[in-house]
Design an enzyme around this catalytic site. Structure first.
Site, PDB file in Angstrom:
ATOM      1  N   CYS A 156      -2.214   6.415   9.526  1.00 22.67           N
ATOM      2  CA  CYS A 156      -1.168   5.465  10.158  1.00 22.67           C
ATOM      3  C   CYS A 156      -1.445   4.473  10.778  1.00 22.67           C
ATOM      4  O   CYS A 156      -2.454   4.261  11.444  1.00 22.67           O
ATOM      5  CB  CYS A 156      -0.691   6.507  11.111  1.00 22.67           C
ATOM      6  SG  CYS A 156       0.446   7.790  10.779  1.00 22.67           S
ATOM      7  N   CYS A 172       4.223  -3.882  16.605  1.00 23.79           N
ATOM      8  CA  CYS A 172       3.682  -3.038  17.481  1.00 23.79           C
ATOM      9  C   CYS A 172       2.294  -3.224  17.727  1.00 23.79           C
ATOM     10  O   CYS A 172       1.412  -3.606  16.874  1.00 23.79           O
ATOM     11  CB  CYS A 172       3.721  -1.733  17.058  1.00 23.79           C
ATOM     12  SG  CYS A 172       5.680  -1.152  16.755  1.00 23.79           S
ATOM     13  N   CYS A 204      -0.488  -1.301  15.523  1.00 21.62           N
ATOM     14  CA  CYS A 204      -0.438  -1.257  14.313  1.00 21.62           C
ATOM     15  C   CYS A 204      -0.941  -2.331  13.359  1.00 21.62           C
ATOM     16  O   CYS A 204      -0.535  -3.630  13.761  1.00 21.62           O
ATOM     17  CB  CYS A 204       0.931  -1.044  14.104  1.00 21.62           C
ATOM     18  SG  CYS A 204       1.412  -0.744  12.130  1.00 21.62           S
ATOM     19  N   SER A 219       9.798   6.464  16.498  1.00 24.39           N
ATOM     20  CA  SER A 219       8.362   6.402  17.020  1.00 24.39           C
ATOM     21  C   SER A 219       8.606   5.796  18.705  1.00 24.39           C
ATOM     22  O   SER A 219       8.902   4.628  19.095  1.00 24.39           O
ATOM     23  CB  SER A 219       7.736   5.155  16.419  1.00 24.39           C
ATOM     24  OG  SER A 219       7.373   5.466  14.995  1.00 24.39           O
ATOM     25  N   LEU A 220       8.267   6.814  19.437  1.00 28.89           N
ATOM     26  CA  LEU A 220       8.793   6.610  20.858  1.00 28.89           C
ATOM     27  C   LEU A 220       7.519   5.800  21.429  1.00 28.89           C
ATOM     28  O   LEU A 220       7.748   4.883  22.257  1.00 28.89           O
ATOM     29  CB  LEU A 220       9.136   7.820  21.529  1.00 28.89           C
ATOM     30  CG  LEU A 220       9.492   7.941  23.025  1.00 28.89           C
ATOM     31  CD1 LEU A 220      10.847   7.167  22.848  1.00 28.89           C
ATOM     32  CD2 LEU A 220       9.753   9.264  23.663  1.00 28.89           C
ATOM     33  N   HIS A 221       6.473   6.550  21.641  1.00 28.12           N
ATOM     34  CA  HIS A 221       5.353   6.231  22.145  1.00 28.12           C
ATOM     35  C   HIS A 221       4.995   5.976  23.493  1.00 28.12           C
ATOM     36  O   HIS A 221       4.043   5.931  24.207  1.00 28.12           O
ATOM     37  CB  HIS A 221       4.816   4.641  21.443  1.00 28.12           C
ATOM     38  CG  HIS A 221       4.699   4.834  19.824  1.00 28.12           C
ATOM     39  ND1 HIS A 221       4.200   5.797  19.433  1.00 28.12           N
ATOM     40  CD2 HIS A 221       5.185   3.856  19.102  1.00 28.12           C
ATOM     41  CE1 HIS A 221       4.308   5.688  18.052  1.00 28.12           C
ATOM     42  NE2 HIS A 221       4.621   4.417  17.945  1.00 28.12           N
ATOM     43  N   GLY A 250       5.850  -1.291   6.847  1.00 30.26           N
ATOM     44  CA  GLY A 250       7.213  -1.981   7.204  1.00 30.26           C
ATOM     45  C   GLY A 250       8.291  -0.842   7.824  1.00 30.26           C
ATOM     46  O   GLY A 250       7.742   0.043   8.363  1.00 30.26           O
ATOM     47  N   GLU A 251       9.368  -1.416   8.416  1.00 28.86           N
ATOM     48  CA  GLU A 251      10.243  -0.571   9.112  1.00 28.86           C
ATOM     49  C   GLU A 251      11.522  -0.223   8.160  1.00 28.86           C
ATOM     50  O   GLU A 251      12.324  -1.049   7.868  1.00 28.86           O
ATOM     51  CB  GLU A 251      10.747  -1.552  10.243  1.00 28.86           C
ATOM     52  CG  GLU A 251      11.914  -1.232  11.078  1.00 28.86           C
ATOM     53  CD  GLU A 251      11.920   0.415  11.535  1.00 28.86           C
ATOM     54  OE1 GLU A 251      10.904   0.897  12.036  1.00 28.86           O
ATOM     55  OE2 GLU A 251      13.038   1.146  11.378  1.00 28.86           O
ATOM     56  N   GLU A 287       0.711  -1.157  -0.027  1.00 33.29           N
ATOM     57  CA  GLU A 287       0.018   0.018   0.002  1.00 33.29           C
ATOM     58  C   GLU A 287       0.951   1.272  -0.038  1.00 33.29           C
ATOM     59  O   GLU A 287       1.927   1.036   0.431  1.00 33.29           O
ATOM     60  CB  GLU A 287      -0.862  -0.180   1.270  1.00 33.29           C
ATOM     61  CG  GLU A 287      -1.714  -1.246   1.403  1.00 33.29           C
ATOM     62  CD  GLU A 287      -2.869  -1.212   2.268  1.00 33.29           C
ATOM     63  OE1 GLU A 287      -3.595  -2.187   2.511  1.00 33.29           O
ATOM     64  OE2 GLU A 287      -2.855  -0.335   3.194  1.00 33.29           O
TER      65      GLU A 287
END
Ligand code: SAH
Length: 353
Positions: free
Chosen positions: A338, A108, A111, A216-218, A161-162, A83
């Site tokens: 996201c 995660c 996600c 991406s701390l979160h 993806g990372e 995508e």
């Protein structure tokens, strides 16, 4: 193998500028195939027909109600599907959100892509061609789109993806985009869950172009981060802080800051205590901006924070002198926001052309 490697196999003794010429032609919207690359000899063009001019093809494009968000499902040569998202930005230009892998291994909890697992990493062609796909799309859609329709002014690596788990191909993509488009380094953002060995590599790798980085701390509370980002570990936060200080020492200036992304999950990481923990974490580092992302619905147990709690969270950060903003949610009506990027086999079968 990507196109450049295939080209070098086909034409082993060709000077390097040839490939640069071809790469440049990839970004000229009036050139639609090898035949159009007239700087190459006829013989060369004939031999090139086996190389894919485009490594992605349209499966389906969905358009949000406001027509400001477009999501494409793109077919890859091996039958996988990714995508890619196009969003109108505040300047009336377009931002594209590209995928760097098919699926993701990071899992995660909030996600959707993580639920797919990792199928494979994308080649640099497949990432670059998401830009080319959207460029062609914008050119073709010109009459039906609002405002200044054709300019892609920003690229964010926030799709599936990372990116730092596909370091070499992402690096190659960045260098190709910077060489052949009008995008400057501050118009590209690579978002990472925080793969520390690769973040270290970024500091010393002469070929890594210093585009913007978002981590991406979160949560700035170790146990909470571990709960929602399973790849986290006990000393991740101090190690990240140490890296971030060195990163800003080398690269920090008025134009260069770091961003921490923070998905707002009700009752999990959005309390006042969590806001204070984030504030002191950021203050221990320096020029870091915080980007709060309202949680977009996926198939899991989390809920988005209440509007007034997000405001309170922002106020606590503001009082601590930290630049923070809430990210505008776009494309949630077509699951393009996201963390909503997941390719559903059922959807593909239904829409396949
Ligand atoms: N792997 C990269 C890119 C992920 S997508 C990374 O971890 O940064 C970009 C951002 O969207 C990340 O900050 C990610 O954590 C966030 N995100 C993922 N799922 C989300 C969801 N359901 N709602 C809001 N943001 C989400």
């Amino acid at each position: 193998m990507n196109r450049k490697e295939q080209f070098n196999l086909l034409f082993p003794n060709t000077p390097a500028f040839r490939w640069k010429q071809i790469e440049q032609a990839f970004f000229v919207s009036s050139i639609a195939g090898w035949d159009g690359v007239t700087s190459l000899s006829k013989e060369m063009r004939a031999k090139l027909v086996d190389l894919p001019w485009m490594s992605v093809s349209t499966n389906t494009v969905m358009v949000g109600k406001k027509r400001d968000t477009h999501k494409a499902l793109l077919n890859l040569a091996d039958g996988q599907v990714i995508e890619s998202v196009l969003m109108e930005n505040v300047r009336g230009d377009w931002t594209i959100c590209v995928s760097s892998q098919v699926g993701c291994a990071m899992r995660c909890g909030f996600c959707a892509t993580g639920k797919m697992g990792l199928k494979r990493s994308l080649t640099s062609d497949e990432i670059v061609d998401q830009y080319r796909f959207w460029q062609t799309y914008l050119t073709n859609q010109r009459p039906s789109l609002p405002s200044n329709p054709s300019r892609i002014s920003n690229v964010v690596f926030m799709g599936m993806g990372e990116p730092l788990a596909n370091y070499e191909n992402v690096k190659e993509t960045l260098n190709v985009l910077l060489a052949h488009t009008d995008l400057g380094k501050t118009r590209i953002t690579v978002s990472t869950v925080g793969v520390l060995p690769r973040l270290e590599q970024v500091l010393t790798d002469k070929d890594w172009p210093h585009v913007r980085l978002a981590v991406s701390l979160h949560s700035a509370v170790a146990a909470t981060r571990k709960q929602i980002v399973p790849t986290s570990y006990d000393d991740f936060l101090p190690k990240l802080a140490d890296w971030a200080r060195r990163y800003l020492d080398v690269l920090g200036n008025r134009r260069h800051h770091l961003t921490f992304e923070y998905v707002m999950l009700k009752g999990v990481n959005d309390t006042n205590e969590q806001a204070h923990a984030l504030a002191s974490f950021v203050r221990s580092i320096g020029n870091v901006r915080c980007n709060l992302i309202p949680y977009n619905l996926t198939d899991c147990e989390f809920e988005c924070s209440e509007e007034n709690q997000i405001s309170r969270f922002l106020a606590i950060l503001g009082q601590a002198g930290i630049t923070a903003m809430k990210r505008k949610t776009m494309g949630d009506d077509i699951a393009a926001a996201c963390g909503q990027l997941i390719v559903l086999t059922a959807a593909i079968d239904k829409n396949a052309v």
